[in-house]
Design a protein around this motif. Sequence first.
Motif, PDB file in Angstrom:
ATOM      1  N   GLU A 101       0.914  -1.114  -0.567  1.00 13.42           N
ATOM      2  CA  GLU A 101      -0.112  -0.010   0.088  1.00 13.42           C
ATOM      3  C   GLU A 101       0.785   1.729  -0.561  1.00 13.42           C
ATOM      4  O   GLU A 101       1.882   0.814   0.901  1.00 13.42           O
ATOM      5  CB  GLU A 101      -0.648  -0.384   1.494  1.00 13.42           C
ATOM      6  CG  GLU A 101      -0.513   0.215   2.562  1.00 13.42           C
ATOM      7  CD  GLU A 101      -1.793   0.361   3.900  1.00 13.42           C
ATOM      8  OE1 GLU A 101      -2.471  -0.481   3.421  1.00 13.42           O
ATOM      9  OE2 GLU A 101      -1.231   0.309   4.678  1.00 13.42           O
ATOM     10  N   ASP A 102       0.144   2.264  -0.720  1.00 13.29           N
ATOM     11  CA  ASP A 102       1.303   3.493  -0.761  1.00 13.29           C
ATOM     12  C   ASP A 102       2.651   3.446  -0.992  1.00 13.29           C
ATOM     13  O   ASP A 102       3.331   4.286  -0.499  1.00 13.29           O
ATOM     14  CB  ASP A 102       1.671   4.737   0.409  1.00 13.29           C
ATOM     15  CG  ASP A 102      -0.906   4.362   0.651  1.00 13.29           C
ATOM     16  OD1 ASP A 102      -0.890   5.388  -0.084  1.00 13.29           O
ATOM     17  OD2 ASP A 102      -0.779   4.674   1.559  1.00 13.29           O
ATOM     18  N   GLY A 103       2.775   2.713  -1.841  1.00 11.75           N
ATOM     19  CA  GLY A 103       4.752   2.298  -2.591  1.00 11.75           C
ATOM     20  C   GLY A 103       5.027   1.228  -1.699  1.00 11.75           C
ATOM     21  O   GLY A 103       6.352   1.322  -2.186  1.00 11.75           O
ATOM     22  N   SER A 104       4.080   1.552  -0.380  1.00  8.70           N
ATOM     23  CA  SER A 104       5.468   0.137   0.266  1.00  8.70           C
ATOM     24  C   SER A 104       4.784  -1.617   1.202  1.00  8.70           C
ATOM     25  O   SER A 104       3.388  -1.386   0.278  1.00  8.70           O
ATOM     26  CB  SER A 104       5.357   0.964   1.753  1.00  8.70           C
ATOM     27  OG  SER A 104       5.791   1.957   1.943  1.00  8.70           O
ATOM     28  N   PHE A 105       5.627  -1.889   1.534  1.00  9.35           N
ATOM     29  CA  PHE A 105       5.485  -2.873   1.712  1.00  9.35           C
ATOM     30  C   PHE A 105       4.868  -2.981   3.242  1.00  9.35           C
ATOM     31  O   PHE A 105       5.966  -3.062   4.140  1.00  9.35           O
ATOM     32  CB  PHE A 105       6.447  -4.353   1.209  1.00  9.35           C
ATOM     33  CG  PHE A 105       5.725  -5.896   1.395  1.00  9.35           C
ATOM     34  CD1 PHE A 105       4.918  -6.208   0.925  1.00  9.35           C
ATOM     35  CD2 PHE A 105       6.447  -6.491   2.173  1.00  9.35           C
ATOM     36  CE1 PHE A 105       4.555  -7.666   1.653  1.00  9.35           C
ATOM     37  CE2 PHE A 105       6.542  -8.244   2.488  1.00  9.35           C
ATOM     38  CZ  PHE A 105       5.078  -8.129   2.087  1.00  9.35           C
ATOM     39  N   VAL A 106       4.053  -3.162   4.079  1.00  6.90           N
ATOM     40  CA  VAL A 106       3.716  -3.127   5.038  1.00  6.90           C
ATOM     41  C   VAL A 106       3.193  -4.766   5.852  1.00  6.90           C
ATOM     42  O   VAL A 106       2.159  -5.173   5.092  1.00  6.90           O
ATOM     43  CB  VAL A 106       2.505  -2.043   5.347  1.00  6.90           C
ATOM     44  CG1 VAL A 106       1.509  -2.072   6.591  1.00  6.90           C
ATOM     45  CG2 VAL A 106       2.907  -1.057   4.568  1.00  6.90           C
ATOM     46  N   SER A 123       1.341  -1.884  13.152  1.00  8.52           N
ATOM     47  CA  SER A 123       1.972  -1.502  11.704  1.00  8.52           C
ATOM     48  C   SER A 123       3.126  -1.255  11.325  1.00  8.52           C
ATOM     49  O   SER A 123       3.464  -0.255  12.288  1.00  8.52           O
ATOM     50  CB  SER A 123       1.322  -0.586  10.576  1.00  8.52           C
ATOM     51  OG  SER A 123       1.649  -0.645   9.438  1.00  8.52           O
ATOM     52  N   THR A 124       4.091  -2.226  10.768  1.00 11.17           N
ATOM     53  CA  THR A 124       5.483  -2.016  10.603  1.00 11.17           C
ATOM     54  C   THR A 124       5.762  -1.903   9.113  1.00 11.17           C
ATOM     55  O   THR A 124       5.526  -2.347   8.621  1.00 11.17           O
ATOM     56  CB  THR A 124       6.270  -2.749  11.228  1.00 11.17           C
ATOM     57  OG1 THR A 124       5.622  -3.389  12.214  1.00 11.17           O
ATOM     58  CG2 THR A 124       7.725  -2.697  10.988  1.00 11.17           C
ATOM     59  N   VAL A 125       6.509  -0.660   8.556  1.00  7.74           N
ATOM     60  CA  VAL A 125       6.942  -0.546   7.114  1.00  7.74           C
ATOM     61  C   VAL A 125       8.383  -1.617   6.559  1.00  7.74           C
ATOM     62  O   VAL A 125       9.651  -0.418   7.564  1.00  7.74           O
ATOM     63  CB  VAL A 125       7.251   0.626   7.198  1.00  7.74           C
ATOM     64  CG1 VAL A 125       7.510   0.769   5.523  1.00  7.74           C
ATOM     65  CG2 VAL A 125       5.448   1.583   6.919  1.00  7.74           C
TER      66      VAL A 125
END
Length: 186
Positions: A101-106, A123-125
């Motif tokens: 999501e939003d260019g990140s793997f979370v 939540s951890t990016v």
Amino acid sequence: IEVLISIVILSIITIITSSFLQSSIQSRSDVSIKSKQVLEINLLSTTLRSDFYNAINTPLFDFQGRPVEATFYGELGSGGFEFVTIPHSEGAPIKVQYLFEDGSFVRRQFYAQHPANPEAFISTVLMKNIEFAQFEFSDGNNWHLSWPQNETTSKDIPKLLKIYLEKEADLNFTWIIPYNLTQKYE
């Protein structure tokens, strides 16, 4: 003449020293960037492997308490997958979601195995600046873009989990993680 020769020699020494100093600063910056990238890759890999290795084959429930009819759920278009795992050997089971999501793997870690509040998570990016992500699940014979495939696979966790991530600057990463528990949820 002696003063001019001294000035020329001093200028040459200054030029050599400044280029060496500039090179050292650039090398330090490059090493710092690479170290952050390696740390990011190691964090993602370690966390994902640990969660998937410790996944338990128990049914998933939605936030209203209704069964999802799956022990592992990943759907094309959902941008991720979810399952129940035991994060530590002495811990209680929890639900985790891995999302693009939003260019990140979370990674989202809920506080319970069957959480009632969809906002009650940590939540951890794990990786930033991702341009493309694809998740695939294997039943041991074929790769699928969604899981479960049918009633039989709804009681299984995939035998293999494949995660493909493309970062900026043409960096591609692929993880293929096996799952060894052979028990099915009945």
